[in-house]
Design a protein around this motif. Sequence first.
Motif, PDB file in Angstrom:
ATOM      1  N   GLY A  91      50.841 -27.762 -85.596  1.00  0.00           N
ATOM      2  CA  GLY A  91      51.581 -28.034 -86.720  1.00  0.00           C
ATOM      3  C   GLY A  91      52.541 -26.683 -87.155  1.00  0.00           C
ATOM      4  O   GLY A  91      53.686 -27.772 -87.249  1.00  0.00           O
ATOM      5  N   TYR A  92      52.630 -25.955 -87.417  1.00  0.00           N
ATOM      6  CA  TYR A  92      53.324 -25.045 -86.944  1.00  0.00           C
ATOM      7  C   TYR A  92      54.403 -24.941 -86.825  1.00  0.00           C
ATOM      8  O   TYR A  92      55.775 -24.573 -87.629  1.00  0.00           O
ATOM      9  CB  TYR A  92      53.224 -23.206 -87.650  1.00  0.00           C
ATOM     10  N   VAL A  93      55.008 -24.808 -85.255  1.00  0.00           N
ATOM     11  CA  VAL A  93      55.622 -25.150 -84.436  1.00  0.00           C
ATOM     12  C   VAL A  93      56.583 -26.161 -84.898  1.00  0.00           C
ATOM     13  O   VAL A  93      57.939 -26.403 -84.491  1.00  0.00           O
ATOM     14  CB  VAL A  93      54.958 -24.904 -82.869  1.00  0.00           C
ATOM     15  N   ALA A  94      55.573 -27.861 -84.979  1.00  0.00           N
ATOM     16  CA  ALA A  94      56.328 -28.805 -85.320  1.00  0.00           C
ATOM     17  C   ALA A  94      57.114 -28.902 -86.629  1.00  0.00           C
ATOM     18  O   ALA A  94      58.242 -29.333 -86.951  1.00  0.00           O
ATOM     19  CB  ALA A  94      55.932 -30.124 -85.385  1.00  0.00           C
ATOM     20  N   LEU A  95      56.474 -28.730 -87.563  1.00  0.00           N
ATOM     21  CA  LEU A  95      57.419 -27.772 -88.536  1.00  0.00           C
ATOM     22  C   LEU A  95      58.389 -26.980 -88.348  1.00  0.00           C
ATOM     23  O   LEU A  95      59.123 -27.052 -89.534  1.00  0.00           O
ATOM     24  CB  LEU A  95      56.176 -26.826 -89.813  1.00  0.00           C
ATOM     25  N   LYS A  96      58.338 -25.825 -87.794  1.00  0.00           N
ATOM     26  CA  LYS A  96      59.473 -24.445 -88.057  1.00  0.00           C
ATOM     27  C   LYS A  96      60.606 -25.498 -87.081  1.00  0.00           C
ATOM     28  O   LYS A  96      61.433 -24.642 -86.645  1.00  0.00           O
ATOM     29  CB  LYS A  96      59.048 -23.659 -88.052  1.00  0.00           C
ATOM     30  N   GLY A  97      60.000 -26.050 -85.838  1.00  0.00           N
ATOM     31  CA  GLY A  97      61.145 -26.522 -84.403  1.00  0.00           C
ATOM     32  C   GLY A  97      61.443 -25.445 -83.528  1.00  0.00           C
ATOM     33  O   GLY A  97      63.059 -25.611 -83.173  1.00  0.00           O
ATOM     34  N   LYS A  98      60.599 -24.480 -83.936  1.00  0.00           N
ATOM     35  CA  LYS A  98      61.047 -23.387 -82.685  1.00  0.00           C
ATOM     36  C   LYS A  98      59.760 -22.628 -82.000  1.00  0.00           C
ATOM     37  O   LYS A  98      58.715 -23.134 -82.441  1.00  0.00           O
ATOM     38  CB  LYS A  98      61.720 -22.057 -84.120  1.00  0.00           C
ATOM     39  N   SER A  99      60.011 -22.263 -80.843  1.00  0.00           N
ATOM     40  CA  SER A  99      59.278 -22.376 -80.199  1.00  0.00           C
ATOM     41  C   SER A  99      58.518 -20.931 -80.475  1.00  0.00           C
ATOM     42  O   SER A  99      59.034 -19.495 -80.734  1.00  0.00           O
ATOM     43  CB  SER A  99      59.174 -22.336 -78.589  1.00  0.00           C
ATOM     44  N   LEU A 100      57.203 -20.765 -80.003  1.00  0.00           N
ATOM     45  CA  LEU A 100      56.347 -19.683 -80.003  1.00  0.00           C
ATOM     46  C   LEU A 100      54.756 -19.355 -79.326  1.00  0.00           C
ATOM     47  O   LEU A 100      54.742 -19.645 -78.653  1.00  0.00           O
ATOM     48  CB  LEU A 100      55.277 -19.818 -81.193  1.00  0.00           C
ATOM     49  N   ALA A 101      55.516 -17.900 -78.596  1.00  0.00           N
ATOM     50  CA  ALA A 101      54.366 -17.546 -77.811  1.00  0.00           C
ATOM     51  C   ALA A 101      53.676 -16.370 -78.026  1.00  0.00           C
ATOM     52  O   ALA A 101      53.892 -15.856 -79.473  1.00  0.00           O
ATOM     53  CB  ALA A 101      55.682 -16.799 -77.098  1.00  0.00           C
ATOM     54  N   ILE A 102      52.207 -17.006 -78.061  1.00  0.00           N
ATOM     55  CA  ILE A 102      51.500 -15.886 -79.006  1.00  0.00           C
ATOM     56  C   ILE A 102      50.425 -15.353 -77.271  1.00  0.00           C
ATOM     57  O   ILE A 102      49.615 -15.807 -76.050  1.00  0.00           O
ATOM     58  CB  ILE A 102      50.524 -16.438 -79.649  1.00  0.00           C
ATOM     59  N   ASP A 103      50.138 -14.199 -77.644  1.00  0.00           N
ATOM     60  CA  ASP A 103      49.652 -13.569 -76.088  1.00  0.00           C
ATOM     61  C   ASP A 103      48.383 -13.521 -76.306  1.00  0.00           C
ATOM     62  O   ASP A 103      48.001 -14.102 -75.333  1.00  0.00           O
ATOM     63  CB  ASP A 103      50.113 -11.740 -75.966  1.00  0.00           C
ATOM     64  N   ASN A 104      47.696 -13.511 -77.179  1.00  0.00           N
ATOM     65  CA  ASN A 104      46.204 -13.659 -77.203  1.00  0.00           C
ATOM     66  C   ASN A 104      46.262 -14.082 -78.295  1.00  0.00           C
ATOM     67  O   ASN A 104      45.567 -13.807 -79.515  1.00  0.00           O
ATOM     68  CB  ASN A 104      45.316 -12.267 -76.986  1.00  0.00           C
ATOM     69  N   VAL A 105      45.161 -15.418 -78.487  1.00  0.00           N
ATOM     70  CA  VAL A 105      44.971 -16.865 -79.885  1.00  0.00           C
ATOM     71  C   VAL A 105      43.903 -15.735 -80.166  1.00  0.00           C
ATOM     72  O   VAL A 105      43.446 -15.961 -81.336  1.00  0.00           O
ATOM     73  CB  VAL A 105      45.286 -18.021 -79.122  1.00  0.00           C
ATOM     74  N   HIS A 106      43.044 -14.900 -79.720  1.00  0.00           N
ATOM     75  CA  HIS A 106      41.905 -14.359 -80.650  1.00  0.00           C
ATOM     76  C   HIS A 106      42.111 -13.507 -81.490  1.00  0.00           C
ATOM     77  O   HIS A 106      41.093 -12.410 -81.671  1.00  0.00           O
ATOM     78  CB  HIS A 106      41.085 -14.256 -79.710  1.00  0.00           C
ATOM     79  N   GLU A 107      42.982 -12.871 -81.337  1.00  0.00           N
ATOM     80  CA  GLU A 107      43.420 -12.123 -82.021  1.00  0.00           C
ATOM     81  C   GLU A 107      44.860 -12.260 -83.036  1.00  0.00           C
ATOM     82  O   GLU A 107      46.115 -11.500 -83.169  1.00  0.00           O
ATOM     83  CB  GLU A 107      44.164 -10.312 -80.997  1.00  0.00           C
ATOM     84  N   LEU A 108      44.709 -13.470 -83.880  1.00  0.00           N
ATOM     85  CA  LEU A 108      45.545 -13.961 -84.885  1.00  0.00           C
ATOM     86  C   LEU A 108      44.874 -13.258 -85.845  1.00  0.00           C
ATOM     87  O   LEU A 108      45.297 -12.780 -86.962  1.00  0.00           O
ATOM     88  CB  LEU A 108      45.555 -14.891 -84.682  1.00  0.00           C
ATOM     89  N   SER A 109      43.735 -13.318 -86.643  1.00  0.00           N
ATOM     90  CA  SER A 109      43.154 -12.463 -87.610  1.00  0.00           C
ATOM     91  C   SER A 109      43.522 -11.414 -87.949  1.00  0.00           C
ATOM     92  O   SER A 109      43.458  -9.938 -87.206  1.00  0.00           O
ATOM     93  CB  SER A 109      41.767 -12.998 -87.845  1.00  0.00           C
ATOM     94  N   GLY A 110      44.003 -11.020 -89.198  1.00  0.00           N
ATOM     95  CA  GLY A 110      44.108  -9.851 -90.145  1.00  0.00           C
ATOM     96  C   GLY A 110      46.058  -9.613 -89.525  1.00  0.00           C
ATOM     97  O   GLY A 110      46.695  -8.376 -90.226  1.00  0.00           O
TER      98      GLY A 110
END
Length: 393
Positions: A91-110
């Motif tokens: 949803g975030y990527v569709a909204l911003k129209g920009k690609s997003l690379a995340i190294d580890n999706v389990h380390e997002l909190s914080g």
Amino acid sequence: MTIKSENKLHELLRINDELNHIKDIDSLLDTILYETRRLTNADAGSIFLLEEDRLNFSYVQNDTLKKENPHNNKEIYSNFSISIDEQSIAGYVALKGKSLAIDNVHELSGRDVPYSFNCSFDEIAGYRTTSMLTIPLITTRGAVIGVMQIINAMNEKGEVIPFSDSDESYSTFFAANATSAIEKGKMTREMILRMIKMAELRDPKETGAHVNRVGAYSIEIFQRWAHIHRWKFDQIKKYKDILRIAAMLHDVGKVAISDTILKKPARLDEQEFKIMKTHAYQGAKLFKGNVSDLDDLCYEIAYSHHEKWNGQGYPRKLRGEAIPLAGRIVALADVYDALISARVYKDAWREEDVLALLKEEAGHHFDPELVSIFLEIYDVIKAIRKKYPDQHQ
Ligand code: C2E
Ligand code: SIN
Ligand code: SIN
Ligand code: FE
Ligand code: FE
């Protein structure tokens, strides 16, 4: 499935050309995901397409799950959607129209990010997502039509690693071409559905879902059959592309049948049924003498989908393998769907009765090999029914 980087540009050009020759939207999504994953050496991925302000889960591939369970395609037919807001990654990527690379999706909190990873898909599928590259699908006019999500980049040792900057730039470049192909594919699908609705105007509620199901059952039966008969990957892909469309068009010949017969809320008498049976040839005539593989297959299916394995079908009383494979496949898919659904002239049958009839008719009405394939992939068949329910129920 790795490609050396010096070959990547050449590959991009080749794939782009390939995309321009694919007609069916599902074949397109399949190829787009496969090739993006190949470019980035990613284990899994999915595509979400924008429909009515939501991102609809539209396609998925997962090598790890495929290895564990090679013939189970039913995830493709999952039905869910997410809203376009900052809470989900897609949803975030569709909204911003920009690609997003995340190294580890389990380390997002914080982290100082509005989105979080929704692990419910992993839990259902029995999979662990770690690295993720999410790319918006943007048209040349700047409209976002969907999102592609590539999951778990792998190194040579098969370990999950983060996606690189070059992965991100190749994929973004590729996504731009993919987007225009998707727009074209969606239009083709819509035009076919409109054509079918015109041909079968009298029963508009039934036809859309029915033909979507028959198209989907047909490619799944075919895929398993082709695997057993050792068709090559590229051959299978090409045939599936046109098979879905041609199977959807199996009954367009009904356009030539009068409303009084087609819509009759009771059994047809002998004379009426004789007229009804002409729909097979009437349909074939529409595609006769045309030049493309798609026309040829449409012709074949319209003409032969009411033939029976034992030679007692119509219109030509073909027998056994003299009936084209696609006709044998659609015959089975069509009758199954006709029985399991309500029609103007009949109620829906109980599932156990439908399956009993298919087994009984193996070797009589139907190609027995196709019946056993059908039963083998029955989970997928049920998932397809769930994906395309009748609207009036
Ligand atoms: P359809 O509704 O798509 O049905 C496709 C095929 O499913 C039929 O081909 C038949 O093989 C099978 N099927 C459908 N309903 C039943 C059923 O109640 N019992 C059995 N044993 N098989 C069933 P078929 O018979 O050649 O019919 C071709 C098309 O003719 C049907 O397409 C439908 O549009 C029309 N049709 C057939 N019978 C009737 C009828 O009694 N009343 C009306 N109004 N239309 C009928
Ligand atoms: C889609 O959402 O269209 C993909 C699933 C399918 O193969 O029908
Ligand atoms: C109908 O016209 O009854 C639905 C379409 C079909 O049977 O294929
Ligand atoms: Fe028919
Ligand atoms: Fe039909």
